[in-house]
Design a protein around this motif. Structure first.
Motif, short mmCIF file in Angstrom:
data_model
loop_
_atom_site.label_atom_id
_atom_site.label_comp_id
_atom_site.label_asym_id
_atom_site.label_seq_id
_atom_site.Cartn_x
_atom_site.Cartn_y
_atom_site.Cartn_z
N SER A 80 27.93 43.56 1.85
CA SER A 80 29.06 44.40 2.21
C SER A 80 30.33 43.61 2.49
O SER A 80 31.40 44.17 2.54
N TYR A 81 30.22 42.29 2.65
CA TYR A 81 31.41 41.47 2.89
C TYR A 81 31.98 40.89 1.61
O TYR A 81 32.97 40.19 1.63
N GLY A 82 31.35 41.12 0.48
CA GLY A 82 31.88 40.66 -0.79
C GLY A 82 31.40 39.31 -1.24
O GLY A 82 31.94 38.75 -2.18
N PHE A 83 30.36 38.74 -0.63
CA PHE A 83 29.82 37.45 -1.04
C PHE A 83 28.65 37.66 -2.00
O PHE A 83 27.82 38.53 -1.78
N SER A 84 28.59 36.88 -3.06
CA SER A 84 27.43 36.90 -3.95
C SER A 84 26.84 35.50 -4.01
O SER A 84 27.56 34.51 -3.99
N ILE A 85 25.51 35.44 -4.09
CA ILE A 85 24.80 34.16 -4.05
C ILE A 85 24.02 34.00 -5.35
O ILE A 85 23.33 34.91 -5.77
N THR A 86 24.14 32.82 -5.97
CA THR A 86 23.35 32.49 -7.15
C THR A 86 22.58 31.21 -6.85
O THR A 86 23.16 30.22 -6.43
N PRO A 108 36.96 33.08 5.09
CA PRO A 108 36.03 33.31 3.97
C PRO A 108 35.40 32.03 3.43
O PRO A 108 34.22 32.00 3.09
N THR A 109 36.17 30.94 3.38
CA THR A 109 35.61 29.67 2.92
C THR A 109 34.57 29.14 3.89
O THR A 109 33.51 28.66 3.48
N ALA A 110 34.83 29.26 5.17
CA ALA A 110 33.85 28.82 6.18
C ALA A 110 32.60 29.68 6.11
O ALA A 110 31.47 29.16 6.24
N GLN A 111 32.75 30.98 5.91
CA GLN A 111 31.59 31.86 5.80
C GLN A 111 30.79 31.54 4.54
O GLN A 111 29.55 31.51 4.58
N ALA A 112 31.46 31.31 3.42
CA ALA A 112 30.76 30.97 2.18
C ALA A 112 29.99 29.66 2.33
O ALA A 112 28.87 29.53 1.85
N THR A 113 30.59 28.69 3.02
CA THR A 113 29.92 27.42 3.26
C THR A 113 28.68 27.61 4.12
O THR A 113 27.61 27.05 3.84
N ALA A 114 28.79 28.41 5.16
CA ALA A 114 27.64 28.66 6.04
C ALA A 114 26.52 29.38 5.30
O ALA A 114 25.34 29.05 5.46
N GLU A 139 12.61 18.28 -7.91
CA GLU A 139 13.45 19.34 -8.46
C GLU A 139 14.79 19.35 -7.75
O GLU A 139 14.90 18.89 -6.61
N TYR A 140 15.80 19.84 -8.45
CA TYR A 140 17.15 19.91 -7.91
C TYR A 140 17.48 21.37 -7.64
O TYR A 140 17.45 22.21 -8.54
N LEU A 141 17.78 21.69 -6.39
CA LEU A 141 18.12 23.05 -6.00
C LEU A 141 19.64 23.19 -5.92
O LEU A 141 20.32 22.32 -5.39
N THR A 142 20.15 24.30 -6.44
CA THR A 142 21.58 24.58 -6.42
C THR A 142 21.82 25.97 -5.86
O THR A 142 21.12 26.91 -6.22
N VAL A 143 22.80 26.07 -4.98
CA VAL A 143 23.21 27.36 -4.42
C VAL A 143 24.71 27.50 -4.65
O VAL A 143 25.49 26.62 -4.29
N GLN A 144 25.12 28.62 -5.27
CA GLN A 144 26.53 28.89 -5.48
C GLN A 144 26.87 30.20 -4.80
O GLN A 144 26.22 31.22 -5.03
N VAL A 145 27.87 30.17 -3.94
CA VAL A 145 28.31 31.35 -3.21
C VAL A 145 29.74 31.66 -3.62
O VAL A 145 30.61 30.79 -3.56
N SER A 146 29.97 32.89 -4.05
CA SER A 146 31.31 33.34 -4.41
C SER A 146 31.71 34.43 -3.43
O SER A 146 30.93 35.32 -3.14
N GLY A 147 32.92 34.32 -2.95
CA GLY A 147 33.37 35.28 -1.95
C GLY A 147 34.78 35.75 -2.19
O GLY A 147 35.41 35.38 -3.18
N PRO A 148 35.28 36.53 -1.26
CA PRO A 148 36.65 37.02 -1.39
C PRO A 148 37.67 35.90 -1.25
O PRO A 148 37.37 34.84 -0.73
N SER A 149 38.84 36.14 -1.73
CA SER A 149 39.96 35.18 -1.64
C SER A 149 39.67 33.87 -2.34
O SER A 149 40.19 32.83 -1.95
N GLY A 150 38.83 33.87 -3.35
CA GLY A 150 38.55 32.64 -4.10
C GLY A 150 37.71 31.64 -3.36
O GLY A 150 37.75 30.45 -3.65
#
Length: 123
Positions: A67-73, A28-34, A93-104
């Protein structure tokens, strides 16, 4: 003999506690990073006025969880305090991407981008 037994038990228990704390499954951490890298790259090459399709008003733009439980802001912040020396405030400008997924699995990536133009018809 007791010290050897305690050392052996500690060697068995410490990895269990460590992986339980940070998640035994690194996927899940590798998927959130990708996902975060891909979204940030799309924002970096997008139109300067709306990198994530929401303009650059400083307000986060949430994407519903898939459907995999990841949310992107996504967020875009103009260079209002002139943090980049030598570049006009309106052109950075400064771009920020935050991804939250399962298992923290929470990943936040950010990058500066500047406005550029290679022709005489620059907006």
């Amino acid at each position: 003999m007791a010290m050897i037994l305690l050392g052996f038990l500690a060697a068995l228990i410490i990895p269990v506690v460590w992986y339980g704390r940070f998640g035994a499954n690194p996927v899940p951490t590798a998927q959130a990073t990708a996902i975060a890298q891909s979204t940030l790259e799309q924002g970096m090459v997008a139109n300067y006025k709306s990198p994530f399709g929401n303009g650059c008003k400083g307000k986060p733009s949430p994407t519903p969880a898939n459907s995999y439980g990841f949310s992107i802001t996504t967020n875009c912040t103009k260079n209002t305090k002139n943090k980049l020396q030598g570049i006009p405030k309106k052109d950075a400008e400064y771009l920020t991407v935050q991804v939250s997924g399962p298992s923290g699995a929470d990943i936040t990536l950010g990058a500066w981008r500047t406005k550029y133009c290679f022709g005489s018809n620059c907006p």
